[in-house]
Design an enzyme around this catalytic site. Structure first.
Site, mmCIF file in Angstrom:
data_model
loop_
_atom_site.group_PDB
_atom_site.id
_atom_site.type_symbol
_atom_site.label_atom_id
_atom_site.label_comp_id
_atom_site.label_asym_id
_atom_site.label_seq_id
_atom_site.Cartn_x
_atom_site.Cartn_y
_atom_site.Cartn_z
ATOM 1 N N GLU A 259 -9.798 -4.515 4.120
ATOM 2 C CA GLU A 259 -8.831 -4.647 3.467
ATOM 3 C C GLU A 259 -8.640 -5.306 2.351
ATOM 4 O O GLU A 259 -8.915 -6.487 2.287
ATOM 5 C CB GLU A 259 -7.600 -4.769 4.678
ATOM 6 C CG GLU A 259 -6.258 -5.106 4.131
ATOM 7 C CD GLU A 259 -5.077 -5.483 5.159
ATOM 8 O OE1 GLU A 259 -4.111 -5.350 4.934
ATOM 9 O OE2 GLU A 259 -5.829 -6.222 6.198
ATOM 10 N N LYS A 315 -0.775 2.584 3.402
ATOM 11 C CA LYS A 315 -0.341 1.981 4.655
ATOM 12 C C LYS A 315 1.399 2.096 4.764
ATOM 13 O O LYS A 315 1.984 1.902 4.034
ATOM 14 C CB LYS A 315 -0.465 0.350 4.826
ATOM 15 C CG LYS A 315 -0.295 -0.210 6.077
ATOM 16 C CD LYS A 315 -0.737 -1.828 5.975
ATOM 17 C CE LYS A 315 -0.550 -2.340 7.466
ATOM 18 N NZ LYS A 315 -0.708 -3.666 7.644
ATOM 19 N N CYS A 367 -5.306 -2.478 9.236
ATOM 20 C CA CYS A 367 -5.064 -3.458 9.817
ATOM 21 C C CYS A 367 -4.245 -3.449 10.980
ATOM 22 O O CYS A 367 -4.568 -2.722 12.076
ATOM 23 C CB CYS A 367 -4.345 -4.786 9.018
ATOM 24 S SG CYS A 367 -4.249 -6.372 9.729
#
Length: 488
Positions: A259, A315, A367
């Protein structure tokens, strides 16, 4: 044998202990057998309590659970949020006390609405509905769910059937039935035996290989978070990931950077990425986490690809206080912790298609998203492989990264998909379709993890339906215990 009667004070102390025991079921301790014990301690004598006393017991459980299991939030606030010790402690206490309200509300409603009839059933149903509430309310925090710890237990084969919430239901049910056994209600042994023996008859594997294994390389830069977003940190990141990529001798099918591997926006990173791509073998794909800025001035936390890659992923479920600031007009500028190190992110659209890289479809979770079982299942329905990239540097040397890894393992088991997990400083790992770690890089070191992953085909029952059947079952288990009319 009469019902157990504990003083409210003793009950609260046992509840704090039950919360700590629940933390011990999770990584790195992994004492999964303590899960039913923790649930049993909460159930013990609960029907002698008033709704208010039950709420206090639930809150005490939450203090023990989140105070021990989510203590890593102090590291994020103090070490990386540049907040002094007193204020960091205060914010951590408020965080823990706020999360503890979820089990408090759950047990208050449980005692308010149910009676002793089939209490062992309704208790387990209430427990799972409380976890469901914690999953979505105020953006959700499904961390330290009771069922997560069972990824290594004899109950694990239930995961592809109903996911983490079914594991929580069975674990809580085992705890309440265990208390009934202590009351010499021997009939309780039969449902306990059934819950723990049925997994022996369940399929060992619900999915099958969809092709030849892919050779992957997961790169872990181990950059210093304190300087990552400075000019020096940007240069160091570019150099380190470029060098790690060039060092891949066997031309893997897929290389993955974590990330926000390059601490800059995609537009600024493009020259670096193009130089890296020019050195890749023609049939090698590279995926990296990156920050994007579109033409409308919106910012995204994304995964993009180089080489043999189609599509991108943005995301969807953002982290409050990490990627955006709730109540920004009130909180911005008050303390350093609320000053985000980057512009506030915008959530990506729901229902994004998986990426296609190295000839296979790859579902993504950036994440924090990997802890949401239903989001991952939605990706797995259309993907042969799962990828999660993360920056677990925010956890420091706490137990947080290991808990995060355990949840990724459960997502693999639930969906019968192998998971590749690339992180900034650990834990970078390759996980097979049964939730077992097949390769793992050392934490807090610059590393390149090479291995093979196999794309999988077919869907588990959980991948097909998600969690809603278990949530419905939990609600139905409450019905026999409901008080149809209130006592005068």
């Amino acid at each position: 044998m009469p019902a157990f009667r504990l003083s409210p004070a003793v009950g609260c102390l046992l509840a704090v202990a039950a919360g700590i025991l629940t933390t011990l079921t999770a990584s790195p301790f992994e004492l999964w057998w303590l899960g039913p014990v923790a649930a049993g301690l909460i159930y013990l004598g609960i029907h002698t309590l008033t709704p208010g006393q039950a709420a206090l017991r639930g809150w005490s459980y939450g203090l023990g659970l989140f105070g021990s299991g989510a203590s890593w939030v102090y590291v994020s606030i103090h070490d990386y949020g540049y907040t002094g010790v007193p204020l960091a402690l205060l914010l951590t206490v408020l965080f823990v006390a706020g999360l503890a309200l979820f089990p408090a509300v759950t047990l208050w409603l449980y005692r308010r609405l149910t009676g002793p009839r089939l209490a062992w059933l309704s208790f387990a149903g209430a427990w799972v509905l409380g976890e469901w509430l914690r999953t979505w309310l105020f953006t959700g925090f499904p961390w330290l769910l009771l069922g997560t710890s069972q990824v290594d237990s004899p109950l694990a084969p239930w995961a592809p059937v109903g996911g983490v919430y079914l594991l929580s239901l069975i674990t809580a049910l085992t705890g309440s039935l265990g208390v009934e056994l202590l009351r010499r209600r021997w009939w309780a042994a039969l449902p306990v035996a059934a819950l723990w023996l049925v997994p022996l008859a369940l399929p060992a594997q619900w999915t099958s290989p969809a092709g030849e294994p892919l050779r992957v390389a997961l790169l872990q830069g181990n950059l210093d978070q304190a300087i990552k977003w400075t000019a020096e940190g940007q240069r160091e990141a570019a150099n380190r990931y470029s060098e790690l990529t060039r060092a891949q001798d066997d031309d893997p099918d897929l290389i993955v950077w974590p990330e926000a591997a390059l601490p800059m926006f995609e537009r600024e990173a493009r020259p670096i990425l193009e130089r890296v791509q020019s050195n890749l073998a023609p049939d090698t794909a590279l995926l990296t986490g990156i920050l994007q800025r579109d033409g409308e001035g919106l910012y995204y936390n994304s995964v993009i690809g180089l080489g043999d890659v189609e599509g991108e992923y943005r995301k969807t479920h953002l982290v409050p206080f990490g990627e955006y600031l709730p109540l920004e007009s009130l909180l911005a500028g008050t303390i350093a912790f609320f000053d985000l190190p980057m512009p506030a992110m915008t959530p990506g659209p729901e229902g994004q298609a998986p990426l296609r890289a190295a000839g296979t479809t790859i579902g993504n979770a950036i994440c924090y998203e990997i802890i949401y079982a239903d989001r991952v299942a939605a990706q797995a329905r259309h993907a042969a492989l799962l990828l999660t990239v993360s920056n677990d540097t925010w956890f420091g040397r706490s137990i947080g990264p290991l808990q995060h890894l355990q949840m990724a393992r459960l997502r693999a088991l639930e969906n019968g998909r192998q998971v590749i997990r690339a992180t900034s400083n650990g834990v970078t790992a390759i996980i097979d379709e049964r939730g077992h770690i097949t390769a793992r890089a050392p934490q807090f070191e610059t590393a390149s993890l090479a291995g093979e992953v196999t794309p999988m085909q077919g869907l588990t029952p959980f991948t097909r339906t998600g969690s809603w059947p278990t949530w419905l079952l939990a609600a139905l288990l409450l019905l026999p215990g409901l008080r149809l009319r209130r006592k005068p």
